[in-house]
Scaffold this motif. Structure first.
Motif, mmCIF file in Angstrom:
data_model
loop_
_atom_site.group_PDB
_atom_site.id
_atom_site.type_symbol
_atom_site.label_atom_id
_atom_site.label_comp_id
_atom_site.label_asym_id
_atom_site.label_seq_id
_atom_site.Cartn_x
_atom_site.Cartn_y
_atom_site.Cartn_z
ATOM 1 N N LEU A 115 -17.414 80.450 -4.436
ATOM 2 C CA LEU A 115 -18.291 81.513 -4.928
ATOM 3 C C LEU A 115 -17.745 83.240 -5.543
ATOM 4 O O LEU A 115 -17.432 83.470 -6.093
ATOM 5 N N ARG A 116 -17.320 83.531 -4.483
ATOM 6 C CA ARG A 116 -16.422 85.129 -4.377
ATOM 7 C C ARG A 116 -15.046 85.046 -4.986
ATOM 8 O O ARG A 116 -14.908 85.547 -6.298
ATOM 9 N N ARG A 167 -16.157 83.420 -8.890
ATOM 10 C CA ARG A 167 -16.384 85.603 -9.651
ATOM 11 C C ARG A 167 -15.355 86.729 -9.805
ATOM 12 O O ARG A 167 -15.135 87.650 -10.801
ATOM 13 N N THR A 169 -13.688 85.801 -12.626
ATOM 14 C CA THR A 169 -14.004 86.526 -13.990
ATOM 15 C C THR A 169 -14.032 87.251 -14.299
ATOM 16 O O THR A 169 -14.810 87.668 -15.241
ATOM 17 N N LEU A 211 -21.385 91.117 -9.534
ATOM 18 C CA LEU A 211 -22.676 90.302 -8.899
ATOM 19 C C LEU A 211 -23.687 90.183 -9.637
ATOM 20 O O LEU A 211 -24.123 89.354 -9.751
ATOM 21 N N ALA A 213 -23.510 88.346 -12.690
ATOM 22 C CA ALA A 213 -23.775 87.058 -12.921
ATOM 23 C C ALA A 213 -24.280 86.447 -12.288
ATOM 24 O O ALA A 213 -25.130 85.313 -12.868
ATOM 25 N N GLU A 259 -22.726 84.083 -1.377
ATOM 26 C CA GLU A 259 -21.492 84.809 -0.684
ATOM 27 C C GLU A 259 -20.907 84.858 0.151
ATOM 28 O O GLU A 259 -20.019 85.605 0.572
ATOM 29 N N LEU A 302 -24.398 78.735 -11.173
ATOM 30 C CA LEU A 302 -23.325 79.194 -11.435
ATOM 31 C C LEU A 302 -22.641 78.869 -11.443
ATOM 32 O O LEU A 302 -20.962 79.469 -11.966
ATOM 33 N N LEU A 339 -19.838 80.982 -14.174
ATOM 34 C CA LEU A 339 -18.089 81.102 -14.469
ATOM 35 C C LEU A 339 -17.131 80.137 -14.712
ATOM 36 O O LEU A 339 -15.975 80.002 -14.092
#
Length: 190
Positions: free
Chosen positions: A20-21, A24, A27, A31, A34, A49, A63, A67
């Protein structure tokens, strides 16, 4: 429980958090942005995260759509030449709304866009999925029990050995009609 008895693995929070980190950051979304786009709270995304929490399948899919990554990227297991996942083992994530759990069996290698899941479901609730990314196609092979699956409003009943294919970029459902229903779901990212 005997040492060799299969048990379901816990949600791989460290892998999910790192993915996820990474995604993100790729992109360029904050935080807050998203979380807003995925329809989850900022604190939920922050916890995920950080490798904490118990994410539902729906939260993780939302998510992934935000993403623009396949679901498997969050659970991508280490690459090995031969891989065996015994029944009841593997990285599984449960639905928040139905007695439905998806276990990633194989992540799509780079350059290919296919993921394979083993699904366990019980009667009583319908697992309703929001549309995935454009072009996604789902293939389902029922291995045990009975189920209804497909595009919402156009579901078909499946018995062991039956196969159905439908657009995953439309709302779709999977409903167990018998106890111990099991299926293999292949998600194809076209």
């Amino acid at each position: 429980m005997a040492a060799d008895e299969p048990t379901a693995d816990k949600v791989p929070l460290d892998s999910i958090a790192a993915a996820l980190r990474r995604e993100r950051a790729r992109t360029g979304l904050s935080l807050s942005e998203a979380a807003r786009r995925a329809g989850v709270s900022k604190s939920t995304l922050s916890q995920l995260e950080a490798g904490r929490g118990n994410p539902s399948l729906e939260t993780l899919w939302a998510l992934c759509v935000t993403l623009d990554v396949p679901f498997s990227r969050l659970l991508d297991p280490p690459r090995v030449r031969t891989r065996v996942i015994r029944a009841g083992q593997g990285p599984a994530v449960a639905s928040a709304h139905a007695d439905y759990r998806a276990t990633l069996l194989a992540a799509c290698p780079h350059g290919a866009r296919r993921d394979i899941y083993h699904v366990d479901a019980e009667p009583g609730t319908v697992h309703a999925s929001d549309p995935h990314m454009p072009g996604v196609v789902e293939h389902v092979v029922l291995s045990h029990g009975r189920a209804r699956a497909g595009v919402a409003g156009e579901e078909v009943e499946l018995r062991p050995g039956d196969y159905v294919c439908y657009p995953g970029d439309l709302p779709h459902v999977f409903e167990a009609l018998a106890p111990g229903t099991r299926a293999v779901v292949v998600t194809e990212h076209v």
